[in-house]
Scaffold this motif. Structure first.
Motif, mmCIF file in Angstrom:
data_model
loop_
_atom_site.group_PDB
_atom_site.id
_atom_site.type_symbol
_atom_site.label_atom_id
_atom_site.label_comp_id
_atom_site.label_asym_id
_atom_site.label_seq_id
_atom_site.Cartn_x
_atom_site.Cartn_y
_atom_site.Cartn_z
ATOM 1 N N LEU A 187 47.710 11.160 -4.943
ATOM 2 C CA LEU A 187 48.229 10.049 -4.122
ATOM 3 C C LEU A 187 49.449 10.438 -3.302
ATOM 4 O O LEU A 187 49.713 9.860 -2.246
ATOM 5 C CB LEU A 187 48.583 8.871 -5.040
ATOM 6 C CG LEU A 187 47.391 8.288 -5.797
ATOM 7 C CD1 LEU A 187 47.846 7.399 -6.939
ATOM 8 C CD2 LEU A 187 46.502 7.492 -4.835
ATOM 9 N N ILE B 10 48.249 15.339 -19.205
ATOM 10 C CA ILE B 10 49.624 14.907 -18.966
ATOM 11 C C ILE B 10 50.103 15.368 -17.590
ATOM 12 O O ILE B 10 49.658 16.395 -17.080
ATOM 13 C CB ILE B 10 50.636 15.422 -20.025
ATOM 14 C CG1 ILE B 10 50.359 16.866 -20.393
ATOM 15 C CG2 ILE B 10 50.692 14.542 -21.209
ATOM 16 C CD1 ILE B 10 51.387 17.429 -21.350
ATOM 17 N N ALA C 29 39.908 2.181 -7.866
ATOM 18 C CA ALA C 29 41.087 3.039 -7.759
ATOM 19 C C ALA C 29 41.723 2.938 -6.377
ATOM 20 O O ALA C 29 41.060 2.573 -5.399
ATOM 21 C CB ALA C 29 40.683 4.483 -8.028
ATOM 22 N N GLY D 162 55.707 12.252 -17.012
ATOM 23 C CA GLY D 162 56.069 11.936 -18.405
ATOM 24 C C GLY D 162 56.002 13.128 -19.341
ATOM 25 O O GLY D 162 56.523 13.088 -20.448
ATOM 26 N N GLY E 197 43.536 7.001 -20.257
ATOM 27 C CA GLY E 197 44.954 7.030 -19.863
ATOM 28 C C GLY E 197 45.743 7.820 -20.911
ATOM 29 O O GLY E 197 45.438 7.758 -22.107
ATOM 30 N N GLY F 116 50.347 8.688 -13.562
ATOM 31 C CA GLY F 116 50.269 9.742 -14.571
ATOM 32 C C GLY F 116 49.697 11.033 -14.003
ATOM 33 O O GLY F 116 50.078 11.499 -12.918
ATOM 34 N N ASP G 228 44.718 -0.509 -11.263
ATOM 35 C CA ASP G 228 44.293 0.630 -12.092
ATOM 36 C C ASP G 228 42.798 0.870 -11.910
ATOM 37 O O ASP G 228 42.048 -0.067 -11.624
ATOM 38 C CB ASP G 228 44.616 0.418 -13.581
ATOM 39 C CG ASP G 228 44.707 1.753 -14.333
ATOM 40 O OD1 ASP G 228 45.816 2.141 -14.743
ATOM 41 O OD2 ASP G 228 43.667 2.425 -14.485
ATOM 42 N N GLY H 99 49.780 2.526 -17.314
ATOM 43 C CA GLY H 99 50.168 3.213 -18.552
ATOM 44 C C GLY H 99 51.574 2.791 -18.932
ATOM 45 O O GLY H 99 52.058 1.732 -18.490
ATOM 46 N N VAL H 100 52.264 3.618 -19.734
ATOM 47 C CA VAL H 100 53.614 3.233 -20.151
ATOM 48 C C VAL H 100 54.551 3.079 -18.952
ATOM 49 O O VAL H 100 55.378 2.165 -18.918
ATOM 50 C CB VAL H 100 54.237 4.198 -21.202
ATOM 51 C CG1 VAL H 100 53.548 4.094 -22.540
ATOM 52 C CG2 VAL H 100 54.293 5.626 -20.734
ATOM 53 N N SER I 145 48.553 7.235 -22.016
ATOM 54 C CA SER I 145 49.312 6.355 -22.907
ATOM 55 C C SER I 145 48.459 5.747 -24.004
ATOM 56 O O SER I 145 48.987 5.085 -24.900
ATOM 57 C CB SER I 145 49.940 5.218 -22.084
ATOM 58 O OG SER I 145 50.691 5.740 -21.020
ATOM 59 N N VAL J 181 43.562 1.655 -20.844
ATOM 60 C CA VAL J 181 42.661 2.544 -20.093
ATOM 61 C C VAL J 181 42.178 3.684 -21.004
ATOM 62 O O VAL J 181 42.985 4.440 -21.550
ATOM 63 C CB VAL J 181 43.394 3.095 -18.852
ATOM 64 C CG1 VAL J 181 42.566 4.179 -18.165
ATOM 65 C CG2 VAL J 181 43.711 1.955 -17.897
ATOM 66 N N GLY K 139 53.737 2.269 -15.752
ATOM 67 C CA GLY K 139 53.401 1.123 -14.904
ATOM 68 C C GLY K 139 53.660 -0.219 -15.574
ATOM 69 O O GLY K 139 54.293 -1.107 -14.983
#
Ligand SMILES: Cc1cc2nc3c(=O)[nH]c(=O)nc-3n(C[C@H](O)[C@H](O)[C@H](O)COP(=O)(O)OP(=O)(O)OC[C@H]3O[C@@H](n4cnc5c(N)ncnc54)[C@H](O)[C@@H]3O)c2cc1C
Length: 448
Positions: A238, A361, A200, A386, A56, A232, A47, A24-25, A58, A53, A27
């Protein structure tokens, strides 16, 4: 204080190999910044899907590029970033500077306070950019033209909410999907950046509290000196983020408009109501997008603790248009959107949605990002959180992540984006309506 990022001292070495989880933005911007500042480092972006994506955060039809912030630091950074977008020969083709109108109901509330303070701050630095719309009629006419009249109060329950406003004519919207495609193409064209899309990351490979790489869902192992978590709203699976970052979903819907309507509303500004949370974008490609900064939705899921496989924990985990393609937004969300439209765009109030979605988000308690080393796993860096306002910083985020890794981020940003930042100014930089997120599974609706 300037947020200029100082050159890195010779003594601090950058990792030779980096895995970035998420395209996304956060990464993609980080990958390009590493390639620019540390061209010998091998970057692998992993990803679940190929960018842009589909689910995603973004990736969407549009995002606001605005510098209206109460916090002067974000305000300054947003201006820098908007300038970089305007100067970017590819991005600027997808940028539409039509202004953003901030409306409120004028009633005493924290939203009215934020509205008033934003206006005062903006006007004091750049009065020429601000149009004030004092009456309900002026707010309505900013969209529908001088001869129009808002619906009578008796037809909207007696209480006006789209009542008083200001427009910052410098603000803009951007085609978010096209922009992510541009950043993806730039990464593809960079010899030191590779992609692994379609599988993933199952977990980060950690030995003695030190990251060694990642294990993918198909069992493949990729080794690297550093792992950057830029996943995100999925990041909580993770690494353990507790309440520092919480995935929350927000409702978005699209309404088709005719060519005549598109021409009529073509020059309207993005119009957002700080009191009710509704955001209306100008027509773009034959449709109008609306979204609501509601308290949002959560999707509580039990997972294995990402840092202690012997334990289970509950997190909110994105339920999206990819995992559940037939979902539509809950009925309370639809009703609130239509209720707002009845007052400000009455001809759209009962028109069917072409499509709708919950957009997820990674929300933080203060709406400040999380750009910091992991508190106890060496070699893991966090680049997420974000909240509802990071997209506009696409050209800058990567530089910040690299500076954070190199320990040269300005101190005010280190403090703002630290792992242990749980309190501070409220979420006034991207305020949501008051209330707790609702459990999505209790109220989810499907398209049959
Ligand atoms: C409705 C809405 C409106 C918004 N409006 C604005 C706006 O107008 N202006 C603005 O500046 N910001 C806005 N934002 C905020 C902005 O969009 C986000 O802050 C930003 O896009 C977050 O980017 P990201 O890179 O963290 O997340 P994403 O773009 O979601 O990227 C994370 C990526 O990680 C991948 N991933 C996740 N888990 C794994 C895994 N295990 N293995 C591999 N890959 C994985 C995902 O597939 C995804 O591609 C808005 C957000 C929402 C929801």
């Amino acid at each position: 204080m300037s947020n200029k990022i100082e050159p890195v001292s010779e003594s601090k070495s950058f990792p030779d190999s980096v895995i970035i989880i998420g395209a996304g933005v956060f990464g993609l911007s980080t990958a390009l910044a590493i390639a620019k500042l540390h061209p010998l480092t091998k970057v692998t972006i992993v990803d679940r899907l190929t960018p842009p994506v589909a689910d995603g955060t973004s990736v969407d039809t549009t995002r606001c590029i605005r510098s209206d912030y109460l916090d002067p630091i974000y305000g300054r950074l947003a201006k820098q970033s908007q300038k970089l977008i305007q100067e970017d020969p590819d991005l600027r083709k997808h940028l539409f500077q039509q202004g953003m109108t901030f409306v409120c109901d004028g009633q005493p509330s924290r939203f009215t306070e934020v509205w008033r303070s934003q206006l005062e701050r903006g006007k004091s630095s750049n009065p020429a950019n601000y149009e004030e719309l004092i009456t309900r009629e002026e707010v309505f006419q900013r969209i529908h033209g001088k001869d129009s009249r808002p619906p009578p109060l008796s037809s909207i329950g007696g209480e006006a909410r789209w009542k008083t406003a200001y427009c910052n004519i410098e603000d803009a919207f951007i085609d978010a999907k096209e922009s992510i495609q541009i950043y993806y193409n730039r990464c593809l064209a960079t010899s030191t950046i590779d992609f692994l899309c379609g599988s993933a990351v199952e977990r980060i490979l950690v030995n003695d509290d030190k990251a060694e790489g990642v294990v993918l869902q198909d069992g493949a192992v990729i080794i690297a000196e550093m792992v950057i978590v830029a996943a995100g709203a999925w990041s909580n699976r993770l690494v353990y983020l507790g309440t520092r970052v919480v995935p929350v979903g927000h409702e978005v819907a699209w309404i088709k408009v005719s060519a005549e309507e598109e021409a009529r509303w073509k020059n309207m500004s993005i119009t957002t109501n700080m009191s009710t949370g509704l955001n209306i974008f100008p027509p773009y490609n034959g449709e109008i997008k609306i979204l609501r900064r509601s308290p949002g939705y959560k999707n509580t899921t039990i997972i294995t603790h990402p840092e202690d496989p012997s334990r289970k924990i509950q997190i909110s985990y994105p339920r999206t248009i990819v995992s559940n393609p037939n979902d539509v937004i809950p009925s309370d969300a639809e009703a609130a959107m239509r209720d707002n439209l009845r007052e400000i765009m009455p001809t759209l109030a009962d028109r069917p949605f072409d499509r709708s979605k919950i957009c997820w988000i990674s929300t933080t308690p203060t709406a400040d990002f999380l750009i910091a080393p992991h508190p106890h796993i060496t070699g893991v860096h966090l680049a997420t959180g974000g909240s509802a306002h990071a997209w506009k910083f696409l050209p800058l985020i990567g530089d910040w992540v690299v500076a954070s890794i190199m320990d040269v981020l300005p101190q005010e940003l280190v403090e703002k984006w630290a792992f242990d930042r749980h309190t501070g100014d409220s979420d006034q930089n991207a305020p949501r309506m008051d209330g707790e997120p609702q459990e999505l599974r209790d109220i989810v609706r499907y398209r049959l």
